[in-house]
Design an enzyme around this catalytic site. Structure first.
Site, short mmCIF file in Angstrom:
data_model
loop_
_atom_site.label_atom_id
_atom_site.label_comp_id
_atom_site.label_asym_id
_atom_site.label_seq_id
_atom_site.Cartn_x
_atom_site.Cartn_y
_atom_site.Cartn_z
N GLY A 180 50.78 0.83 -66.56
CA GLY A 180 50.86 -0.52 -67.08
C GLY A 180 50.62 -1.51 -65.96
N ASP A 185 54.77 7.82 -61.62
CA ASP A 185 54.79 6.43 -62.07
C ASP A 185 53.42 5.77 -61.94
OD1 ASP A 185 54.67 6.07 -59.34
OD2 ASP A 185 56.37 4.68 -59.22
N ASP A 196 63.02 -2.88 -75.05
CA ASP A 196 63.61 -3.14 -73.73
C ASP A 196 64.37 -1.88 -73.34
OD1 ASP A 196 65.03 -3.90 -71.50
OD2 ASP A 196 65.43 -5.93 -72.22
N ASN A 216 59.03 -11.94 -60.78
CA ASN A 216 59.91 -12.89 -60.08
C ASN A 216 61.32 -12.32 -59.93
OD1 ASN A 216 57.93 -14.86 -59.78
ND2 ASN A 216 58.35 -15.75 -61.79
#
Length: 207
Positions: A11, A86, A187, A140
């Site tokens: 991703g 990953d 989530d 962030n």
């Protein structure tokens, strides 16, 4: 799945690849191969001047990932042992096709194929899809100094490039199974039931 699972989580930047791969590794008791990111000495310079530093950045990533996956092939894939990573090695081309130009891109393509064509490839890919706002928030939040000047326009294009890249993998010879993980709906960090949904999907292919 005929062979032992080689699972990759993919991703765009900030999607949660390492987080999800780590969680699955622990849940399924699989060894984890983690890409080298922060050790890349060209990252900070790259985000300040993409055109100037992209070739150095991409070559560092390619060489390190080549070594990792060469070892993975010897230690796990050839021994028919399951493993999770990953990243998928094709991410190198997703990034390089966007950031490199002209002769540098041509040279990179040649080196990429020379190094990777005979590497073991994942047969199951979890592709995390996320919208720009979600990715920027996560970038962030994790607070890497070299990512704080991330250009949203670059990220927007990266989202599109990942969609194209996953479509390419789906149409490639011996394509992997691709499971899409909608980060806007699932989530997997905050909601255990969402993570359980992903685990159940993976188990359909590895058990």
């Amino acid at each position: 799945m005929k062979s032992a699972p080689f699972i990759a989580v993919e991703g765009p930047i900030g999607a949660g690849k390492t987080t999800l791969a780590t969680m699955l590794s622990q849940e399924l008791n699989l060894p984890l191969v983690k890409e080298i990111v922060e050790e890349n000495p060209f990252l900070a310079s790259f985000y300040q001047d993409i055109d100037e530093w992209s070739f150095q950045l991409e070559m560092f990533f390619l060489c390190n990932r080549f070594k990792q996956l060469e070892d993975t092939g010897a230690h796990y894939v050839q021994q028919h042992s399951p493993v999770i990573s990953d990243y998928h090695i094709y991410k190198n081309m997703i990034f390089a096709e966007r950031t490199l130009k002209g002769s540098k891109r041509d040279k990179y393509r040649q080196i990429y194929h020379l190094l990777t064509d005979d590497l073991p490839k994942p047969n199951l890919v979890l592709y995390i899809e996320a919208e720009l706002d979600t990715l920027m928030y996560r970038i962030n939040k994790r607070g890497r100094s070299f990512e704080q000047d991330m250009d949203p326009a670059y990220m927007e294009q990266l989202i599109a490039d990942y969609k194209t890249g996953m479509a390419y993998l789906a149409d490639s010879p011996n394509p992997p199974i691709i499971i899409k993980v909608d980060a806007e709906a699932l989530d997997f960090v905050e909601h255990p039931e969402h993570f359980r949904q992903i685990v159940n999907q993976v188990k359909e292919y590895i058990t």
